[in-house]
Write a protein that holds these residues in place. Sequence first.
Motif: not given
Length: 589
Positions: A472-473, A497, A499, A501, A526, A529, A544, A572, A574-576
């Motif tokens: 998703c990124g 970044a 992501c 899921y 980061s 979720q 999250q 999910l 996610y990390s930047e």
Amino acid sequence: MKKQPVPKMRSIIVSSLLFGLCCAGNSIATPFVLDADVNAPPPKWDWQLQSPVLLNDDPEIEFYDIDMFDNESTGVVGQLKSYGKTIICYVNVGAWEDWRDDKNAFPPSILGNEYDRFPDERWLDIRDVNPAKSTTGTALRDLLEARFDRAQQMGCDAVEPDNMDGFNELAHNPSGFPLTYEDQIYFNLWISGEIRERGMAAGFKNNTLQAMDPRMVEAFDFVVTESCVLFNECNDFTGFLNADKPVFLAEYFLSPEEFCPAAKELRISGIQKRGALGSFRLGCDAYYDSNQDPDPDPEPGPFPPAKNLLVNGDFESGLFQWNPCGEINNLSVSSDASQGEKAAAISNGAGCLYQEVPVNSGETYTLTCEATRPGTLWSIVQLSFLDVQFNNLESEIATITSGGPYSTYTLSGVAPANTVYGLALIYSEDELLLDNCSLVPLTQPEPEPEPPVENRLVNGDFESGLFQWNPCGDINNLTVSNNASQGNQALAITGGAGCVYQEVAVEVGEEHTLVCEATRPGTLWSIVQFSYLDAQYNSLSSQQVNIATGGNYAAYSFAGTAPANTTYALVLIYSEDELLVDNCVFSNQ
């Protein structure tokens, strides 16, 4: 047929030639003649493109089709002829092969696209044999004439020229050249003329789109075809049969009891072969013995209970986790189910759906589906084994019969070397209902005693890479690391970044827990979720947790109860910047 063939999924069956060729229409003295008695058995044959070629136990087999190059110096031609056999030699005329000893003599200008599924072959510009269209002068003519000379010198009685349908882009990938129907006719007539000029019989290979052209029936002495009963294409060769020219058929996915009655009715020489075209052969002898009523083999006994590797195989969660591979608008869910409340439905045209699951080389797997087919066109269930690049290694296909109630279709196979995934695929060209699909290992290892939880995430430990995790990124920032908490692999987000899921079908009121292990070398935001979604994927509730920076892997846990209108749970990550995640487990409490 190639040295390691993958049978075609389906060729679609959908002219005056300003050309004269002295020998194309001339008949030659040949044993390739059907008995005028329509009740007499057609001639027997065997097809072995693997080496060594083995003499079959049936002494009545008259024709042996073998590879020319592989048997040029083995002496097998003379040995077979000493038993009175007629030798057909396989020669690829429409595609370049990178393992043949004359491969370097082909000019690059006549080499086209790779043959789909065969990266070591490329289509040829067959127009090069036509002086009016040649770009090299006589290059392709000279090369193929030299091959036919070799076939004649080694004692071949006939030639099976392969890939004689390069013009037909409905049957395969584009050749890379603007070939027309008449380009193909010119080439095929030239091929026949060159073979016959050397005193050998010429075979017509597949090419159902031109099989009924009278010029082809006149120019060729016999037919070699694959799976024409399975694909309902045998009637395309009636011109040859009416001229008492034999049609040699190999079926891969049908047993003799499934194809022999049709082959007998048409006077076709039918055999069952395996894809590698070795010495395995099953014929139709029993169907020509009036004193014998051939019975199919007994049904195998039930398989032991095993866990279904398919997610939502009963379609009670709609088409969740099933991937479309055709027109998505033709896929839906029906209440006309075999069991439960829902079944998959393909309607209003061709449709296809599939799942891929991790499997192990050397293990036996069985795919079972229940299906009913209100439509009349082609519908199948397919089990395939794929390597890590999703290349097909081996496939089995069952054709769904038309009409009647739900029936069970079962396919079994041993995952060959280099297998990473098993593919369950369903395809229909018109109407099909499907329910209760399961893919299970036939032999199960001893189960671990009372596992504490069942992980409802697929590949939550990332030991199969990113399989079943959706990006998703930026997908370029997603990879797999060997810096794992347990096992050999972990999810790595790096370079920016990223992501991933997964969605899991759940029921309202269910209580769930989610646990993931993570470590964060980076310093930016980061998270893990956990959310509940409705049928339209709107978020109903969400939790999250931020991943702490530095240190060893740590466990991050959630608990929740699915609220009203929940259809899915979402996990999910996610990390930047930099993040490692391993061992995600989503389970019912």
